[in-house]
Write a protein that holds these residues in place. Structure first.
Motif, PDB file in Angstrom:
ATOM      1  N   VAL A  98      -6.989  22.179 -53.400  1.00 55.53           N
ATOM      2  CA  VAL A  98      -7.919  23.261 -53.752  1.00 55.53           C
ATOM      3  C   VAL A  98      -8.637  23.762 -52.509  1.00 55.53           C
ATOM      4  O   VAL A  98      -8.769  24.977 -52.280  1.00 55.53           O
ATOM      5  N   ALA A  99      -9.102  22.833 -51.675  1.00 56.70           N
ATOM      6  CA  ALA A  99      -9.823  23.222 -50.456  1.00 56.70           C
ATOM      7  C   ALA A  99      -8.935  24.018 -49.514  1.00 56.70           C
ATOM      8  O   ALA A  99      -9.391  24.977 -48.877  1.00 56.70           O
ATOM      9  N   ALA A 100      -7.664  23.647 -49.397  1.00 56.88           N
ATOM     10  CA  ALA A 100      -6.753  24.365 -48.499  1.00 56.88           C
ATOM     11  C   ALA A 100      -6.585  25.819 -48.927  1.00 56.88           C
ATOM     12  O   ALA A 100      -6.588  26.736 -48.095  1.00 56.88           O
ATOM     13  N   VAL A 101      -6.436  26.044 -50.238  1.00 56.61           N
ATOM     14  CA  VAL A 101      -6.304  27.419 -50.741  1.00 56.61           C
ATOM     15  C   VAL A 101      -7.598  28.184 -50.513  1.00 56.61           C
ATOM     16  O   VAL A 101      -7.587  29.354 -50.092  1.00 56.61           O
ATOM     17  N   GLU A 102      -8.745  27.531 -50.753  1.00 60.06           N
ATOM     18  CA  GLU A 102     -10.033  28.190 -50.531  1.00 60.06           C
ATOM     19  C   GLU A 102     -10.232  28.536 -49.063  1.00 60.06           C
ATOM     20  O   GLU A 102     -10.781  29.596 -48.735  1.00 60.06           O
ATOM     21  N   GLU A 103      -9.773  27.649 -48.160  1.00 60.56           N
ATOM     22  CA  GLU A 103      -9.901  27.917 -46.727  1.00 60.56           C
ATOM     23  C   GLU A 103      -9.110  29.157 -46.307  1.00 60.56           C
ATOM     24  O   GLU A 103      -9.583  29.958 -45.489  1.00 60.56           O
ATOM     25  N   VAL A 104      -7.912  29.305 -46.850  1.00 61.20           N
ATOM     26  CA  VAL A 104      -7.107  30.489 -46.535  1.00 61.20           C
ATOM     27  C   VAL A 104      -7.797  31.756 -47.034  1.00 61.20           C
ATOM     28  O   VAL A 104      -7.858  32.768 -46.333  1.00 61.20           O
ATOM     29  N   MET A 105      -8.326  31.700 -48.237  1.00 59.27           N
ATOM     30  CA  MET A 105      -8.994  32.871 -48.785  1.00 59.27           C
ATOM     31  C   MET A 105     -10.235  33.223 -47.971  1.00 59.27           C
ATOM     32  O   MET A 105     -10.512  34.394 -47.704  1.00 59.27           O
ATOM     33  N   ALA A 106     -10.971  32.189 -47.544  1.00 60.31           N
ATOM     34  CA  ALA A 106     -12.168  32.438 -46.731  1.00 60.31           C
ATOM     35  C   ALA A 106     -11.812  32.985 -45.356  1.00 60.31           C
ATOM     36  O   ALA A 106     -12.560  33.773 -44.778  1.00 60.31           O
ATOM     37  N   ALA A 107     -10.637  32.579 -44.833  1.00 59.12           N
ATOM     38  CA  ALA A 107     -10.227  33.026 -43.491  1.00 59.12           C
ATOM     39  C   ALA A 107      -9.747  34.470 -43.473  1.00 59.12           C
ATOM     40  O   ALA A 107      -9.626  35.068 -42.400  1.00 59.12           O
ATOM     41  N   ARG A 108      -9.456  35.044 -44.655  1.00 60.13           N
ATOM     42  CA  ARG A 108      -8.976  36.430 -44.736  1.00 60.13           C
ATOM     43  C   ARG A 108      -7.800  36.646 -43.786  1.00 60.13           C
ATOM     44  O   ARG A 108      -7.787  37.561 -42.964  1.00 60.13           O
ATOM     45  N   THR A 109      -6.797  35.794 -43.898  1.00 57.28           N
ATOM     46  CA  THR A 109      -5.653  35.860 -42.978  1.00 57.28           C
ATOM     47  C   THR A 109      -4.872  37.157 -43.149  1.00 57.28           C
ATOM     48  O   THR A 109      -4.960  37.821 -44.179  1.00 57.28           O
ATOM     49  N   GLY A 110      -4.093  37.485 -42.148  1.00 56.88           N
ATOM     50  CA  GLY A 110      -3.222  38.666 -42.218  1.00 56.88           C
ATOM     51  C   GLY A 110      -1.961  38.339 -42.985  1.00 56.88           C
ATOM     52  O   GLY A 110      -0.844  38.324 -42.434  1.00 56.88           O
ATOM     53  N   THR A 148       4.043  35.095 -39.877  1.00 57.97           N
ATOM     54  CA  THR A 148       2.719  34.486 -39.993  1.00 57.97           C
ATOM     55  C   THR A 148       2.760  33.020 -39.604  1.00 57.97           C
ATOM     56  O   THR A 148       3.822  32.392 -39.578  1.00 57.97           O
ATOM     57  N   LEU A 149       1.581  32.496 -39.328  1.00 57.12           N
ATOM     58  CA  LEU A 149       1.467  31.152 -38.775  1.00 57.12           C
ATOM     59  C   LEU A 149       1.750  30.057 -39.793  1.00 57.12           C
ATOM     60  O   LEU A 149       2.525  29.128 -39.535  1.00 57.12           O
ATOM     61  N   LEU A 150       1.132  30.136 -40.963  1.00 57.42           N
ATOM     62  CA  LEU A 150       1.177  29.008 -41.892  1.00 57.42           C
ATOM     63  C   LEU A 150       2.579  28.727 -42.405  1.00 57.42           C
ATOM     64  O   LEU A 150       2.971  27.564 -42.551  1.00 57.42           O
ATOM     65  N   ALA A 161       1.780  28.443 -48.665  1.00 56.19           N
ATOM     66  CA  ALA A 161       1.982  27.570 -47.502  1.00 56.19           C
ATOM     67  C   ALA A 161       0.829  26.594 -47.339  1.00 56.19           C
ATOM     68  O   ALA A 161       1.032  25.417 -47.028  1.00 56.19           O
ATOM     69  N   ALA A 162      -0.393  27.064 -47.568  1.00 58.05           N
ATOM     70  CA  ALA A 162      -1.557  26.182 -47.443  1.00 58.05           C
ATOM     71  C   ALA A 162      -1.512  25.068 -48.481  1.00 58.05           C
ATOM     72  O   ALA A 162      -1.784  23.897 -48.174  1.00 58.05           O
ATOM     73  N   ALA A 163      -1.180  25.412 -49.737  1.00 60.83           N
ATOM     74  CA  ALA A 163      -1.080  24.393 -50.784  1.00 60.83           C
ATOM     75  C   ALA A 163       0.018  23.386 -50.452  1.00 60.83           C
ATOM     76  O   ALA A 163      -0.133  22.179 -50.676  1.00 60.83           O
ATOM     77  N   ALA A 164       1.142  23.872 -49.911  1.00 64.46           N
ATOM     78  CA  ALA A 164       2.260  22.988 -49.564  1.00 64.46           C
ATOM     79  C   ALA A 164       1.896  22.051 -48.414  1.00 64.46           C
ATOM     80  O   ALA A 164       2.216  20.853 -48.447  1.00 64.46           O
ATOM     81  N   LEU A 165       1.228  22.570 -47.406  1.00 66.13           N
ATOM     82  CA  LEU A 165       0.812  21.726 -46.280  1.00 66.13           C
ATOM     83  C   LEU A 165      -0.174  20.658 -46.746  1.00 66.13           C
ATOM     84  O   LEU A 165      -0.091  19.495 -46.318  1.00 66.13           O
ATOM     85  N   ALA A 166      -1.088  21.030 -47.633  1.00 65.30           N
ATOM     86  CA  ALA A 166      -2.026  20.046 -48.174  1.00 65.30           C
ATOM     87  C   ALA A 166      -1.281  18.978 -48.969  1.00 65.30           C
ATOM     88  O   ALA A 166      -1.619  17.789 -48.911  1.00 65.30           O
ATOM     89  N   THR A 167      -0.251  19.387 -49.703  1.00 64.65           N
ATOM     90  CA  THR A 167       0.545  18.437 -50.478  1.00 64.65           C
ATOM     91  C   THR A 167       1.197  17.400 -49.572  1.00 64.65           C
ATOM     92  O   THR A 167       1.144  16.188 -49.843  1.00 64.65           O
ATOM     93  N   LEU A 168       1.814  17.854 -48.498  1.00 64.07           N
ATOM     94  CA  LEU A 168       2.445  16.920 -47.559  1.00 64.07           C
ATOM     95  C   LEU A 168       1.417  15.965 -46.969  1.00 64.07           C
ATOM     96  O   LEU A 168       1.670  14.758 -46.826  1.00 64.07           O
TER      97      LEU A 168
END
Length: 487
Positions: A89-101, A109-111, A320-327
Motif C-alpha cells: 500500500v505504501a509503495a503505491v501511495e509513494e508513486v502517487m505522491a511523487a507524481r511520476t511521469g 520509465t524508471l520503475l 511496477a511499484a506494487a510488484a517491487l514491494a511484493t518482491l
C-alpha cells in the motif's frame, strides 16, 4: 399527432469513493443483480456465500458484521503477501505522491526498468528481457505471439486440463471445455497433448512446425503435479525440435510452491516465463513475460518493429511499484521458505485423511498450493446416494465440504474446477501456522460428517432450502447493518 418522448431521468452525480463506502455498503448483491452477473449472485445465495465483504487483512476477509474468515481462495493466488500489506500500500501511495511521469508511451520509465532488472535477477539465466503486460492471460497472449514471430512456425502445443486464461488466444490453449464452449472458432494451430506424456509431445514436435509448448509446472485446475522427469524431458524435446519452451508461472510463481519460481524444483531453463497474480501485491493488475535474448531479438529486430507488441497500460508505475514491494516483502519476511515449510506441514496434517476417510482418494500439493480429491464411498446406500448426486450435478459432493467449512468454521475455499470433486487451497503465504492446523482439524470434522452421505446430503439440502427461502424473503438491495466492521 407526434408522441412526446418520456423525460430522461437526470444522470446522478458520481460520488466520492469514501461516500460510496460509507453509505452503500451492503448493496453489493443488488448492484450485481442489476448491472453485473446475476447468475453469480444465484450461486452465492445458494451456497450462502453472499457476504458483504468490507475489509481484508493478511490471510483474512472481514464481513459487514466484523466476522473474520480464513481466505484459502486467495483471489485465485493473487494475495501471496496477504491482503492490504502495508508495504505494498505504501509503495503505491509513494508513486502517487511523487507524481511520476507515468506512461509517456513514446518514452521509457524508471520503475518498470527496475522491476525487469529485479525479476530477471531472480529468474534462470535462459531469460534476459521482460515484456510488460496487465494480467496473466495477457502475458500468455504475448508469449504465443512472441513464439510464432520468433520461430516463424504456426502451431502451439499445450497440456490437457491446462488453464492459461480466458481471452481468445489463451482460451485457445485452455484445456477445459466449459470455458471454450460457444466461443469458437478459436485460434488455429493450437493442440492439446496429455499432461505428463512425453511420448505424445515428442511425436507432435517431430512434425517441425511447433512454435511453442506452453505448460504450467503445476496445473492450477486440480493441482495436478507432473511426473518427476516430465518437465526436464519436455524442455529437452523442445530444444531438439527448435520449439520454444514456455513456463506459465502465473499461479505457481513468486513463492507459491516453496520456490521463487516453481520451475526451480526441476532446474528448468525456459525460453519464456509468464508471471502475474501475486506480482500485483494484491493491489494493481500486472503481468510480465520474461523472454530469452534470442527470441526477443528475433521479434523486436529493428526500429520499425519496436512497437509491434505492447499494451497501453503495460509497465505503468503503480503496477511496477506494487510488484517491487511484493518482491521485497517475499524476501524480507522469508515467505518463500515459509511456503515450503507450511506446505509440508499442511500435507503432513492432511495426508492421513486418505487412510481415515473412504471418500478421500488423494491429497497432494507443492508448497502452499494444495488439493484434496474425493471419490465415492463403498457399497450400499452411501454409494448409491453419491452416484445419484453425481448424475444430478457432477462435483456437487465437494460442496458438502466447502459449505460447512464456510458456515461452521469461517474458512473460505472452493472446488478446483468445473465438474470435479477436487477442493483446492491457495492460502496467502503470510498465513499463520495455527490457521493451517485449524483448517486441517476443521476439514477432518467436516469430512467425518460428509462421509455419512445420505445424512450429510439431507442436511445440505435443508440448508440450501433455508438460504434460498431467506434470499427470497429479503427485499432486493436489502442491506446487512455493519456491527463492529473493521477496515
Amino acid at each position: 399527432m407526434t408522441s412526446v418522448p418520456p423525460p430522461v431521468p437526470p444522470v446522478p452525480p458520481v460520488p466520492a469513493v469514501r461516500e460510496i463506502l460509507a453509505r452503500r455498503t451492503g448493496e453489493e448483491m443488488a448492484l450485481n443483480e442489476r448491472h453485473l452477473n446475476p447468475q453469480m449472485g444465484r450461486i452465492l445465495r445458494t451456497l450462502g456465500f453472499d457476504r458483504s465483504w468490507v475489509g481484508g487483512e493478511g490471510a483474512h476477509l472481514i464481513d459487514a458484521e466484523g466476522e473474520r474468515y480464513l481466505d484459502l481462495f486467495g483471489g485465485y493466488g493473487v494475495f501471496a503477501i496477504g491482503r492490504n500489506h502495508p508495504e505494498a500500500v505504501a509503495a503505491v501511495e509513494e508513486v502517487m505522491a511523487a507524481r511520476t511521469g507515468n506512461l509517456p508511451q513514446l518514452g521509457v520509465t524508471l520503475l518498470s526498468g527496475v522491476l525487469a532488472e529485479q525479476l530477471l535477477a531472480r529468474a534462470p539465466g535462459s531469460v534476459a528481457a521482460m515484456v510488460p503486460a496487465n494480467s496473466g492471460t495477457e502475458a500468455v497472449e504475448a508469449a504465443i505471439k512472441i513464439a510464432r514471430a520468433a520461430t516463424g512456425r504456426p502451431r502451439i502445443l499445450y497440456a490437457e486440463h491446462a488453464f492459461h486464461g480466458l481471452t481468445l488466444g489463451s482460451l485457445s490453449i485452455n484445456g477445459n471445455t466449459e470455458f471454450r464452449e460457444g466461443f469458437g472458432p478459436l485460434l488455429a494451430g493450437c493442440q492439446a497433448v496429455p499432461f505428463g506424456d512425453e511420448h505424445t509431445l515428442e511425436r507432435e514436435l517431430a512434425r517441425g512446425d511447433v512454435a511453442a509448448f506452453v505448460v504450467e509446472p503445476v496445473q492450477g485446475k486440480g493441482v495436478n503435479l507432473p511426473p518427476p522427469a516430465y518437465l526436464p524431458a519436455a524442455q529437452a524435446l523442445c530444444r531438439q525440435a527448435g520449439t520454444l519452451f514456455v513456463c506459465d508461472e502465473v499461479q505457481t510463481g513468486l513463492g507459491r510452491t516453496g520456490r521463487m519460481l516453481a520451475l526451480e524444483h526441476w532446474g528448468l531453463q525456459p525460453d519464456l516465463i509468464c508471471l502475474a497474480k501475486a506480482l500485483s501485491g494484491g493491489l494493481v493488475p500486472i503481468g510480465a513475460v520474461l523472454v530469452s535474448r534470442a527470441a526477443f531479438e528475433r521479434v523486436f529486430d529493428g526500429m520499425e518493429r519496436a512497437v509491434r507488441h505492447g499494451s497501453t497500460f503495460g509497465g505503468n508505475d503503480l503496477a511496477a511499484a506494487a510488484a517491487l514491494a511484493t518482491l521485497r516483502v517475499l524476501e524480507r519476511e522469508g515467505l518463500v521458505e515459509r511456503a515450503a515449510r507450511l506446505g509440508e506441514l499442511l500435507l503432513e496434517l492432511t495426508r492421513p485423511l486418505q487412510e481415515r476417510f473412504e471418500v478421500v482418494t488423494d491429497v497432494r500439493g507443492l508448497g502452499l498450493m494444495w488439493a484434496i480429491e474425493l471419490g465415492p464411498p463403498g457399497g450400499g446406500a452411501r454409494r448409491a446416494t453419491w452416484q445419484a448426486i453425481e448424475r444430478a450435478q457432477p462435483g456437487l459432493f465437494s460442496q458438502l465440504i466447502t459449505v460447512p467449512l464456510f458456515h461452521e468454521h469461517h474458512i473460505l475455499c472452493q472446488v478446483a474446477g468445473h465438474r470435479m470433486n477436487v477442493i483446492k487451497a491457495l492460502p496467502p503465504l503470510v498465513v499463520e501456522e495455527e490457521e493451517i492446523r485449524r483448517f486441517a482439524a476443521a476439514l477432518a470434522q467436516v469430512l467425518a460428517a460428509a462421509e455419512r452421505v445420505p445424512t450429510a446430503m439431507a442436511r445440505f439440502g435443508i440448508g440450501m432450502a433455508r438460504r434460498a427461502a431467506l434470499a427470497r424473503r429479503q427485499p432486493t438491495g436489502a442491506r446487512r447493518q455493519p456491527t463492529g466492521a473493521r477496515r
